[in-house]
Design an enzyme around this catalytic site. Structure first.
Site, PDB file in Angstrom:
ATOM      1  N   ASP A 115       6.053  24.178  -1.978  1.00  0.00           N
ATOM      2  CA  ASP A 115       5.814  23.229  -3.065  1.00  0.00           C
ATOM      3  C   ASP A 115       4.788  23.834  -4.013  1.00  0.00           C
ATOM      4  O   ASP A 115       4.300  24.948  -3.787  1.00  0.00           O
ATOM      5  CB  ASP A 115       5.309  21.890  -2.510  1.00  0.00           C
ATOM      6  CG  ASP A 115       5.760  20.693  -3.346  1.00  0.00           C
ATOM      7  OD1 ASP A 115       5.656  20.776  -4.587  1.00  0.00           O
ATOM      8  OD2 ASP A 115       6.211  19.684  -2.774  1.00  0.00           O
ATOM      9  N   GLY A 153       4.215  27.754  -4.758  1.00  0.00           N
ATOM     10  CA  GLY A 153       4.893  28.548  -5.763  1.00  0.00           C
ATOM     11  C   GLY A 153       5.874  27.748  -6.585  1.00  0.00           C
ATOM     12  O   GLY A 153       5.952  26.518  -6.486  1.00  0.00           O
ATOM     13  N   ASP A 154       6.621  28.486  -7.397  1.00  0.00           N
ATOM     14  CA  ASP A 154       7.621  27.930  -8.295  1.00  0.00           C
ATOM     15  C   ASP A 154       9.011  28.200  -7.706  1.00  0.00           C
ATOM     16  O   ASP A 154       9.320  29.334  -7.318  1.00  0.00           O
ATOM     17  CB  ASP A 154       7.476  28.605  -9.665  1.00  0.00           C
ATOM     18  CG  ASP A 154       8.414  28.060 -10.708  1.00  0.00           C
ATOM     19  OD1 ASP A 154       9.633  28.010 -10.467  1.00  0.00           O
ATOM     20  OD2 ASP A 154       7.938  27.686 -11.799  1.00  0.00           O
ATOM     21  N   PHE A 155       9.848  27.173  -7.634  1.00  0.00           N
ATOM     22  CA  PHE A 155      11.185  27.332  -7.064  1.00  0.00           C
ATOM     23  C   PHE A 155      11.962  28.485  -7.693  1.00  0.00           C
ATOM     24  O   PHE A 155      12.739  29.159  -7.022  1.00  0.00           O
ATOM     25  CB  PHE A 155      12.019  26.068  -7.275  1.00  0.00           C
ATOM     26  CG  PHE A 155      11.568  24.862  -6.490  1.00  0.00           C
ATOM     27  CD1 PHE A 155      10.704  24.975  -5.419  1.00  0.00           C
ATOM     28  CD2 PHE A 155      12.037  23.608  -6.824  1.00  0.00           C
ATOM     29  CE1 PHE A 155      10.302  23.873  -4.699  1.00  0.00           C
ATOM     30  CE2 PHE A 155      11.659  22.488  -6.114  1.00  0.00           C
ATOM     31  CZ  PHE A 155      10.784  22.620  -5.051  1.00  0.00           C
ATOM     32  N   HIS A 191      18.355  16.712  -7.881  1.00  0.00           N
ATOM     33  CA  HIS A 191      18.495  15.682  -8.908  1.00  0.00           C
ATOM     34  C   HIS A 191      17.425  15.788  -9.999  1.00  0.00           C
ATOM     35  O   HIS A 191      17.495  15.086 -11.001  1.00  0.00           O
ATOM     36  CB  HIS A 191      18.512  14.277  -8.290  1.00  0.00           C
ATOM     37  CG  HIS A 191      17.190  13.778  -7.788  1.00  0.00           C
ATOM     38  ND1 HIS A 191      17.047  12.517  -7.241  1.00  0.00           N
ATOM     39  CD2 HIS A 191      15.949  14.327  -7.738  1.00  0.00           C
ATOM     40  CE1 HIS A 191      15.797  12.312  -6.903  1.00  0.00           C
ATOM     41  NE2 HIS A 191      15.114  13.405  -7.194  1.00  0.00           N
TER      42      HIS A 191
END
Length: 352
Positions: A207, A233-235, A253
């Protein structure tokens, strides 16, 4: 030529469903107030008359009887010989000491939905997402800026993830796997449910880095820090932690179709050969006829610039494009759909 409606035709059409729909929020607000005021907590140990219940829940005498009888009519209380008690539904899910308590989720929806949905007409005209005003106590969009609001937000989600985790623990054959990554795992509540149910598992919650302190506090309190790690981190920019299983709950979503496809390709690369991806959301039925799922999708469009729910068939298609096989779909908790897909294992195929 002006036409008028035949009054006999109008009289034959019952307006009741329309009227009930018009005032549907009244019942929801009664539930929200009952949770906030502690009505169900006050009756947790047994029945009480209206005066005693009003005293325990700080209800004004002028309002108390109608309020308690309304809760009875809604199936949340039961009344016998002038005394009120919690219904089985309320005793199970609305008493704070219950392990299945959903009051946090009720309070979360009360704080996040009403002000935002009050701007639906504006959103429908402009197409722009709507956010709550932080000065009025809301925390959609700004919740990460206030740790106290973020804790309340996550506590509301915990009430739901407890049930979701228990269901996933039961449904999936976890004996086949040793590790999983909960993408967007927040403070680790769902992961904790899974590792407690299956002690051989280890987990990673991936996350935003700013979630780490909340994760450390919560997982430490659950005494699960030795089995659940946090990766910030960043997805879309940072490496995803490798694992046998990836869990994507309420993740896809939040993005448009292009980013959903990109994220699933990244998940495919990170999951081990023979591994599995679990995707759950309030997915729209393929013929787009379920109003609850469609309203959920509308909510995502209302509060985010690119989010929405999506059809089951679409999710299966994105998973196949990413390289996964399978894609079986099944209902989950009555409100969600779970799709399970697998990454092929070339070694096993060669051996066969």
């Amino acid at each position: 030529m002006t036409t008028t409606e035949d009054p006999t035709t109008a009289a034959a059409v019952d307006p009741g469903p329309l009227i009930r729909l018009t005032i549907a929020d009244c019942a929801a607000k009664a539930l929200h107030s009952a949770v906030t005021l502690g009505v169900f907590r006050a009756l947790a140990d047994g029945p009480a008359d209206a005066a005693r219940t009003a005293e325990l829940a700080s209800l004004h005498p002028r309002m108390a009887t109608d309020f308690l009888d309304a809760l009875t009519g809604l199936g949340l209380l039961e009344r016998a010989e002038g005394r009120y008690r919690n219904s089985v539904l309320a005793q199970t899910y609305l008493v704070p000491s219950s392990p299945s308590y959903l009051g946090g989720f009720v309070e979360l929806t009360n704080e996040t939905l009403y002000s935002t949905w009050g701007r639906l007409t504006e959103a429908l005209r402009t197409g722009s997402p709507q956010h709550l005003d932080p000065d009025k106590g809301g925390f959609v969009g700004d919740r990460h800026q206030d740790p106290a609001k973020m804790k309340r937000f996550l506590a509301g989600l915990d009430a739901y993830s407890d049930r979701m985790g228990a269901e996933l623990a039961r449904r999936v054959d976890w004996a086949r796997y040793g590790s999983f990554t909960d993408l967007g795992g927040a403070r680790g509540n769902l992961a904790a449910v899974l590792v407690q149910a299956h002690p051989h598992l280890t987990a990673t919650c991936f996350d935003l880095e700013r979630t780490r302190p909340l994760f450390t506090e919560h997982v430490g309190r659950l005494d699960a820090a030795d089995r659940i790690a946090f990766a910030g981190g960043d997805f879309f920019a940072d490496p995803l932690p490798a694992a046998d299983v990836f869990v994507l709950g309420h993740i896809l979503h939040g993005f448009d179709t292009g980013r959903r496809r990109a994220l699933l390709r990244r998940v495919f690369d990170a999951v081990g050969p023979g591994g599995t991806v679990l995707v759950y959301d309030r997915m729209i039925d393929d013929d787009r006829s379920d109003p609850e799922r469609l309203l959920s999708s509308l909510h995502m469009r209302l509060v985010s610039p690119e989010g929405s729910e999506y059809r089951v068939a679409d999710c299966r298609s994105w998973l196949r494009e990413a390289g996964f096989t399978g894609g079986g779909a099944e209902p989950l908790l009555g409100t969600h759909t779970l799709i399970t897909a697998h990454k092929p294992n070339p070694a096993q195929e060669d051996a066969a």
